[in-house]
Scaffold this motif. Structure first.
Motif, short mmCIF file in Angstrom:
data_model
loop_
_atom_site.label_atom_id
_atom_site.label_comp_id
_atom_site.label_asym_id
_atom_site.label_seq_id
_atom_site.Cartn_x
_atom_site.Cartn_y
_atom_site.Cartn_z
N PRO A 105 0.83 -1.21 0.00
CA PRO A 105 0.00 0.00 0.00
C PRO A 105 0.87 1.25 0.00
CG PRO A 105 0.18 -0.87 2.22
CD PRO A 105 1.05 -1.74 1.35
N TYR A 106 0.45 2.27 -0.76
CA TYR A 106 1.18 3.54 -0.81
C TYR A 106 0.61 4.51 0.21
CZ TYR A 106 4.09 2.38 -4.79
OH TYR A 106 5.05 1.81 -5.60
N ASP A 107 1.50 5.36 0.77
CA ASP A 107 1.13 6.23 1.88
C ASP A 107 0.08 7.27 1.50
OD1 ASP A 107 3.11 4.81 3.16
OD2 ASP A 107 4.09 6.57 4.04
N ASP A 108 -0.02 7.62 0.22
CA ASP A 108 -1.01 8.62 -0.17
C ASP A 108 -2.39 8.03 -0.43
OD1 ASP A 108 -0.62 7.31 -2.55
OD2 ASP A 108 0.21 9.03 -3.63
N LEU A 221 13.23 2.90 -7.99
CA LEU A 221 12.06 3.63 -7.53
C LEU A 221 11.19 3.95 -8.74
CD1 LEU A 221 13.78 6.16 -5.10
CD2 LEU A 221 12.36 4.20 -4.44
N SER A 222 9.90 3.83 -8.56
CA SER A 222 8.99 4.07 -9.68
C SER A 222 9.06 5.52 -10.13
CB SER A 222 7.55 3.73 -9.28
OG SER A 222 6.65 4.18 -10.26
N PRO A 223 9.37 5.78 -11.42
CA PRO A 223 9.45 7.16 -11.90
C PRO A 223 8.10 7.86 -11.94
CG PRO A 223 9.66 5.61 -13.73
CD PRO A 223 9.70 4.80 -12.48
N GLY A 224 7.01 7.09 -11.81
CA GLY A 224 5.69 7.70 -11.80
C GLY A 224 5.20 8.08 -10.43
N ASP A 225 6.04 7.89 -9.40
CA ASP A 225 5.60 8.13 -8.02
C ASP A 225 6.44 9.22 -7.37
OD1 ASP A 225 3.54 6.21 -7.95
OD2 ASP A 225 5.01 4.62 -7.76
N TYR A 226 6.57 10.33 -8.04
CA TYR A 226 7.30 11.47 -7.49
C TYR A 226 6.38 12.66 -7.27
CZ TYR A 226 11.80 9.16 -8.17
OH TYR A 226 12.85 8.30 -8.09
N ASP A 227 5.16 12.38 -6.81
CA ASP A 227 4.18 13.44 -6.67
C ASP A 227 3.69 13.59 -5.23
OD1 ASP A 227 2.92 11.02 -6.55
OD2 ASP A 227 1.36 11.48 -8.02
N TYR A 243 9.28 14.35 -4.78
CA TYR A 243 9.07 13.57 -3.56
C TYR A 243 8.64 12.15 -3.93
CZ TYR A 243 9.43 17.40 -0.16
OH TYR A 243 9.88 18.41 0.64
N ALA A 244 9.52 11.17 -3.71
CA ALA A 244 9.16 9.77 -3.96
C ALA A 244 8.15 9.31 -2.92
CB ALA A 244 10.42 8.89 -3.90
N THR A 245 7.05 8.73 -3.36
CA THR A 245 5.97 8.35 -2.46
C THR A 245 6.39 7.19 -1.58
OG1 THR A 245 4.43 8.99 -4.21
CG2 THR A 245 3.53 7.75 -2.34
N SER A 246 6.20 7.35 -0.28
CA SER A 246 6.50 6.27 0.68
C SER A 246 5.45 5.18 0.56
CB SER A 246 6.54 6.83 2.10
OG SER A 246 7.49 7.87 2.21
N HIS A 247 5.84 3.98 0.92
CA HIS A 247 4.92 2.83 0.80
C HIS A 247 5.43 1.71 1.70
CE1 HIS A 247 8.11 2.60 -2.24
NE2 HIS A 247 8.10 1.30 -2.00
#
Length: 439
Positions: A105-108, A221-227, A243-247
Motif C-alpha cells: 500500500p502507498y502512503d497517499d 524507484l517508480s518514476p511515476g511516483d514522485y508526486d 518527492y518519492a511516495t513512501s509505501h
C-alpha cells in the motif's frame, strides 16, 4: 503508479487465467553455473530428479527437498528434510514453504497492490547470469500459463553454498585449544520483477538446522511516483522537489510443517515476565509460562514472547520432543488493513487457503479471502503458519540508481531437534547435560 513489463490490461487477464495453474510444476537442469542450463523433461509424479535439491555441506549436514513453480506464488519448496552428521535418517521439517503474499500500500492512499495475486509476481521471473549464482547451479524454470507463451522457460533458479562465518568458538578449559567451526549454508533463490521492483526471494538452510527466509527488494524507484508531499514522501534529486511516495512492503510466508513426517503438529506460545527483587534475592526474577495453542490464532509479537511448532511423533536422543521456534526479524507493522495487524497466524489446513490476501481460490460461500478471515475458531490438528513481516519504505537519495537491496524476513530455529549441537566436535561428544569442570 507502477508499470510492469506487460501492460496492466493484459496482466489482469493473465492473472485470471493462471488460477488453474497454481499447482503446475516446472523444469530444471543440473550442472555448473557456468554452463548453459537445459530444459528437463516434463514432471513425473512426486519428486523426480529434475525437481530434487540435495546438498551435503562441508560440515557434514545434508539438506534435501523438492521444488516446483506456481503461476502466482513463484518458487515452492516441499518435503524439506535435515540430516546432520550422527543422525541415521533425514529429519522431516516442512511439507511445503512458499510466499503467501506481498502487499504494497502507498502512503497517499492512491494505490495498493497484492504483488503475488494481482501484479504478476510469478510471471516476472528473471533470467540470472552465471555471476549471480557464484559457485552454484542455475536451473531452468518453466512458468505455468506464461504470459509470454513463446518464452516460458527461464534460467531463473539458483542453488549454491556460502560460508556464514563462525558457527561457534570455544576455548578449552586448559587454554591450549580452541574449538571453532566456520558455518556453511545452502542458498536457494529467485529474482522476480514486479513493476520497477525486483524481489530476491532467498531461502537459506544452515548446517546447524536453522532455516532463514528473506525477501530483498531492489531495482528502481517508480518514476511515476514522485508526486507526494511532506509526510507522505521524501525528496529525491536536486532541492525540495520530486518527492518519492513512501509505501509499505508487507510480506507473508505460508508454512506447512511436517515434523517427523506428520502433519499433526502442535503449537505452543511462551511468555516471560520479569518481577522486581524480593525475598532477599539480589536481582529480579523472570518466570516463563507455556500456553498450548489449540485453536486458530492471530498472534502478536511482544517482549519475551515466542512460538514453536512441536512434533507430535518424534523425539531426539534425549527423549525431548522435536520442535522449531519461529524467530521474527525486524518488522514495521502496517495497521491499515485487518490482515496486516498481526505478526503470525496459525490456521487449520484448508487446501483452498493459499494466499494471505486476495486469495484466488474459491473456499465456498461466505469464506474470507484474507488470512484474518481464516482464523475462525477451528481446532488446530494440522496447523498452517503464516508469518507477516513489514517494511515501511521511505526513500532516500541512496536509493537511486539502482536501489540497494533492503531485506526483510525471519528464521526457524531448531529447538531440541538434535540432542546436542549438530556440529559438536568428536572430542566433546560426551559432554551432554551437566558437565563438571575438570572432569
Amino acid at each position: 503508479m507502477r508499470v510492469n513489463r506487460i501492460s496492466r490490461a493484459r496482466s489482469r487477464t493473465a492473472v485470471g487465467l493462471s488460477v488453474a495453474a497454481l499447482a503446475v510444476g516446472a523444469t530444471t537442469a543440473a550442472g555448473p553455473a557456468v554452463a548453459q542450463p537445459k530444459a528437463a523433461p516434463a514432471a513425473a509424479p512426486g519428486c523426480s530428479t529434475a525437481y530434487k535439491i540435495e546438498q551435503k555441506l562441508s560440515t557434514g549436514t545434508t539438506w534435501r527437498m523438492c521444488w516446483h513453480y506456481e503461476s502466482e506464488a513463484g518458487l515452492v519448496l516441499e518435503n524439506i528434510s535435515y540430516q546432520p552428521k550422527g543422525e541415521a535418517q533425514p529429519i522431516k521439517v516442512l511439507t511445503s514453504a512458499k510466499l503467501g503474499q506481498i502487499h504494497v500500500p502507498y502512503d497517499d492512499g492512491k494505490a495498493e497492490y497484492d504483488d503475488l495475486t494481482g501484479a504478476g509476481f510469478g510471471q516476472g521471473l528473471m533470467t540470472m547470469a552465471p555471476g549471480e549464482c557464484p559457485g552454484g547451479t542455475i536451473k531452468t524454470v518453466k512458468i505455468p500459463n506464461a504470459w509470454d507463451p513463446q518464452h516460458p522457460n527461464v534460467n531463473g533458479l539458483c542453488t549454491t553454498t556460502r560460508s556464514r562465518g563462525h558457527a561457534y568458538r570455544m576455548e578449552a578449559d586448559t587454554g591450549n585449544k580452541v574449538y571453532q567451526t566456520q558455518g556453511k549454508d545452502l542458498l536457494i533463490y529467485t529474482v522476480n520483477k514486479v513493476g520497477w521492483y525486483e524481489y530476491i526471494t532467498e531461502w537459506r538452510f544452515q548446517d546447524d538446522g536453522t532455516i532463514n527466509m528473506n525477501i530483498g527488494a531492489t531495482g528502481s524507484l517508480s518514476p511515476g511516483d514522485y508526486d507526494a508531499g511532506d509526510g507522505r514522501g521524501w525528496p529525491i534529486g536536486k532541492g525540495a522537489k520530486a518527492y518519492a511516495t513512501s509505501h509499505s512492503h508487507n510480506v507473508f510466508w505460508r508454512l506447512d510443517f511436517g515434523l517427523d513426517g506428520s502433519s499433526k503438529n502442535k503449537v505452543e506460545q511462551y511468555d516471560s515476565v520479569v518481577s522486581p527483587p524480593r525475598n532477599g534475592n539480589e536481582g529480579p526474577t523472570n518466570k516463563t509460562t507455556r500456553t498450548k495453542i489449540t485453536k486458530e490464532l492471530a498472534g502478536d509479537a511482544a517482549n519475551m514472547r515466542w512460538w514453536r511448532v512441536v512434533s507430535d511423533t518424534g523425539k531426539n536422543k534425549d527423549e525431548h520432543a522435536r520442535s522449531y521456534e519461529i524467530v521474527p526479524g525486524a518488522t514495521t507493522k502496517y495497521l491499515g488493513r485487518p490482515f496486516t495487524k498481526h505478526d503470525v497466524y496459525f490456521t487449520e489446513y484448508k487446501k483452498c487457503e493459499q494466499f494471505a490476501t486476495n486469495n484466488l481460490l474459491n473456499c465456498g460461500a461466505g469464506a474470507g479471502t484474507s488470512v484474518d478471515k481464516y482464523v475462525n475458531g477451528q481446532t488446530l490438528t494440522h496447523p498452517i503458519v503464516w508469518v507477516n513481516v513489514g517494511f515501511h519504505h521511505i526513500a532516500r537519495d541512496e536509493d537511486q540508481q539502482p536501489m540497494p537491496v533492503h531485506w526483510q524476513g525471519f528464521s526457524l530455529a531448531p529447538r531440541d531437534v538434535t540432542a546436542m549441537n549438530p556440529l559438536t566436535p568428536p572430542e566433546l561428544a560426551d559432554q551432554n547435560g551437566h558437565v563438571e569442570n575438570g572432569s
